[in-house]
Enzyme design. Structure first.
Site, PDB file in Angstrom:
ATOM      1  N   ASP A 136      31.588  30.685  47.942  1.00 13.31           N
ATOM      2  CA  ASP A 136      30.958  29.391  48.231  1.00 13.31           C
ATOM      3  C   ASP A 136      29.555  29.560  48.807  1.00 13.31           C
ATOM      4  O   ASP A 136      28.605  28.892  48.368  1.00 13.31           O
ATOM      5  CB  ASP A 136      31.841  28.629  49.223  1.00 13.31           C
ATOM      6  CG  ASP A 136      31.181  27.375  49.755  1.00 13.31           C
ATOM      7  OD1 ASP A 136      31.025  26.422  48.977  1.00 13.31           O
ATOM      8  OD2 ASP A 136      30.816  27.351  50.952  1.00 13.31           O
TER       9      ASP A 136
ATOM     10  N   ASP B 135      36.917  30.318  47.878  1.00 11.21           N
ATOM     11  CA  ASP B 135      36.139  29.146  48.291  1.00 11.21           C
ATOM     12  C   ASP B 135      34.963  28.962  47.328  1.00 11.21           C
ATOM     13  O   ASP B 135      34.157  29.863  47.138  1.00 11.21           O
ATOM     14  CB  ASP B 135      35.639  29.332  49.731  1.00 11.21           C
ATOM     15  CG  ASP B 135      35.231  28.010  50.366  1.00 11.21           C
ATOM     16  OD1 ASP B 135      34.467  27.247  49.737  1.00 11.21           O
ATOM     17  OD2 ASP B 135      35.669  27.739  51.493  1.00 11.21           O
TER      18      ASP B 135
ATOM     19  N   SER C 243      35.069  21.815  52.462  1.00  9.46           N
ATOM     20  CA  SER C 243      36.138  22.809  52.624  1.00  9.46           C
ATOM     21  C   SER C 243      37.163  22.400  53.682  1.00  9.46           C
ATOM     22  O   SER C 243      38.294  22.893  53.655  1.00  9.46           O
ATOM     23  CB  SER C 243      35.563  24.182  52.972  1.00  9.46           C
ATOM     24  OG  SER C 243      34.860  24.692  51.855  1.00  9.46           O
TER      25      SER C 243
ATOM     26  N   ASP D  64      39.210  25.835  46.530  1.00  9.91           N
ATOM     27  CA  ASP D  64      39.234  24.537  47.224  1.00  9.91           C
ATOM     28  C   ASP D  64      38.331  23.525  46.512  1.00  9.91           C
ATOM     29  O   ASP D  64      38.517  22.322  46.614  1.00  9.91           O
ATOM     30  CB  ASP D  64      38.864  24.695  48.699  1.00  9.91           C
ATOM     31  CG  ASP D  64      37.552  25.450  48.913  1.00  9.91           C
ATOM     32  OD1 ASP D  64      36.973  25.987  47.935  1.00  9.91           O
ATOM     33  OD2 ASP D  64      37.110  25.501  50.074  1.00  9.91           O
ATOM     34  N   HIS D  65      37.331  24.046  45.789  1.00 12.32           N
ATOM     35  CA  HIS D  65      36.394  23.224  45.018  1.00 12.32           C
ATOM     36  C   HIS D  65      35.447  24.173  44.317  1.00 12.32           C
ATOM     37  O   HIS D  65      35.444  25.381  44.611  1.00 12.32           O
ATOM     38  CB  HIS D  65      35.585  22.272  45.929  1.00 12.32           C
ATOM     39  CG  HIS D  65      34.916  23.009  47.057  1.00 12.32           C
ATOM     40  ND1 HIS D  65      33.793  23.788  46.870  1.00 12.32           N
ATOM     41  CD2 HIS D  65      35.247  23.144  48.363  1.00 12.32           C
ATOM     42  CE1 HIS D  65      33.460  24.343  48.013  1.00 12.32           C
ATOM     43  NE2 HIS D  65      34.336  23.999  48.951  1.00 12.32           N
TER      44      HIS D  65
ATOM     45  N   HIS E  17      26.024  28.159  47.325  1.00 12.26           N
ATOM     46  CA  HIS E  17      25.027  27.313  47.997  1.00 12.26           C
ATOM     47  C   HIS E  17      23.639  27.935  47.889  1.00 12.26           C
ATOM     48  O   HIS E  17      22.645  27.227  47.804  1.00 12.26           O
ATOM     49  CB  HIS E  17      25.386  27.129  49.479  1.00 12.26           C
ATOM     50  CG  HIS E  17      26.511  26.184  49.738  1.00 12.26           C
ATOM     51  ND1 HIS E  17      26.389  24.820  49.596  1.00 12.26           N
ATOM     52  CD2 HIS E  17      27.793  26.399  50.128  1.00 12.26           C
ATOM     53  CE1 HIS E  17      27.553  24.230  49.896  1.00 12.26           C
ATOM     54  NE2 HIS E  17      28.422  25.176  50.211  1.00 12.26           N
TER      55      HIS E  17
HETATM   56 ZN   LIG Z   1      30.550  25.049  50.750  1.00 12.62          ZN
END
Ligand SMILES: [Zn+2]
Length: 363
Positions: free
Chosen positions: A257, A39, A79, A299-300, A261
């Site tokens: 992920d 992620d 997500s 996912d990104h 952040h």
């Molecule tokens: Zn995120």
């Protein structure tokens, strides 16, 4: 051997060759699929981990692709929409889990796999009700409907479920519960499989199903755990592999992920290296097994991580990189594939096309 027998053998041989070539033209059917999702893991996150540790298990792949991560309604996906695309082959709107933009349920990879008699599993380091695992196990309007997601997951028919999030499983009146109802989801899970709460108890699990819930919320960070994601994946594979018709396993390195952040480069690196242990477990098994497809992707990308100048590095390691954002970005992310059918993952395509490619192997 008689002439007749010779002719029959030749005919059988010709048909054999014909059917084998038809099967491979359609894409072969690997017995098992292991789908690993980092992620928020873009190419820079992998690169930073590479500077930290040297050669990674990512480098064992020979077939690579890229996918465009945009959702149905936003260039920059979240997500939930990305997980839905990866799990169902359908684009949807940000925040939506397992539904089309019109709100219709769309079937996910695990549902297709169960129809084929395969065992199914999810192993993640976030809460099980978090967006990515939710997309492989539920259909809800909002990723924040954790109560519904946890209940749908418990009833979905998984053989292995590993992650955090016990607070979504106890009734509201229980201490520490985050549920808004009195549903005892953990009891529903316990009726289907043994549930353990400590890594040390995993070795006692001997059957063909289990669940492991290691924390109230997300699992501890990789740097604060005494076990790796790879060890969890090994146990999941050992258990799922008891099914004679094969299995489909989704693994998420969930917290790359979250560290993105937080613009925490140390955390991004250690979570990516933890994810690399899962890739090792998957590839080691696939190499031994010979009939397992392994697909690794993200996912990104999160944080617009840039390894852009000399200040980024100290002694050849990434210590102070540049972050363009504290949120997701629209950059393409990589796909790595190994095993029967892997060649179709080369190229550039949209995120939902990746989901479709994987699903086609269990349709
Ligand atoms: Zn995120």
């Amino acid at each position: 051997m008689s002439k007749f027998k010779n002719t029959v053998s030749i005919i059988i041989l010709i048909f054999g060759v014909f059917f084998t070539s038809v099967a491979s033209a359609n894409g072969c059917q690997p017995k098992n699929i292991i789908y690993l999702i980092g992620d928020g893991m873009g190419v820079a996150q992998i690169t930073a981990a590479r500077f930290e540790k040297g050669p990674l298990n990512f480098e064992r792949f020979k077939i690579l692709g890229l996918h465009m991560t945009s959702s149905n309604n936003n260039e920059v996906t979240d997500s939930a929409a990305a997980g839905t695309a990866l799990a169902t082959g359908h684009l949807t709107n940000n925040g939506v889990v397992g539904l089309s933009p019109d709100g219709e349920p769309v079937k996910n990879l695990m549902e297709y796999a169960r129809e084929k008699g395969k065992a199914t599993g999810i192993v993640v380091t976030a809460t099980l009700a978090h967006a990515t695992p939710a997309a492989f196990s539920s259909h809800v309007k909002s990723r924040y409907h954790y109560d519904d997601i946890a209940l749908q997951q418990a009833k979905a028919g998984f053989d292995v479920m590993v992650g955090g999030g016990s607070s979504n499983l106890y009734p509201k009146s229980f201490p520490g519960s985050r549920r808004r109802d009195e549903v005892h989801v953990l009891d529903i899970m316990r009726n289907a499989m043994p549930v353990v709460f400590k890594f040390e108890h995993l070795e006692k699990v001997r059957g063909n199903r289990f669940s492991a819930i290691f924390s109230k919320g997300h699992m501890p960070l990789a740097s604060e755990r005494n076990f790796t994601l790879g060890q969890l994946v090994e146990k999941a594979i050992e258990t799922l592999n008891k099914k004679k018709d094969g299995f489909v396993l989704m693994v998420e390195g969930s917290q790359i992920d979250l560290r993105g952040h937080a613009n925490d480069s140390k955390g991004i690196i250690s979570e990516t290296l933890d994810f690399d242990t899962a890739i090792k477990a998957a590839l080691d098994f696939a190499e031994r097994d010979g009939n397992t497809l392994v697909v690794v992707t993200a996912d990104h990308e999160t944080s617009g991580l840039a390894l852009d100048n000399k200040k980024t590095f100290k002694n050849g390691k990434v210590v102070a990189p540049h972050f363009a954002s504290d949120d997701h970005t629209a950059s393409m992310v990589p796909v790595f594939a190994y095993g029967p059918g892997a060649e179709i993952f080369g190229g550039v395509y949209k995120i939902n096309e990746l989901g479709k490619k994987v699903i086609d192997f269990v349709r």
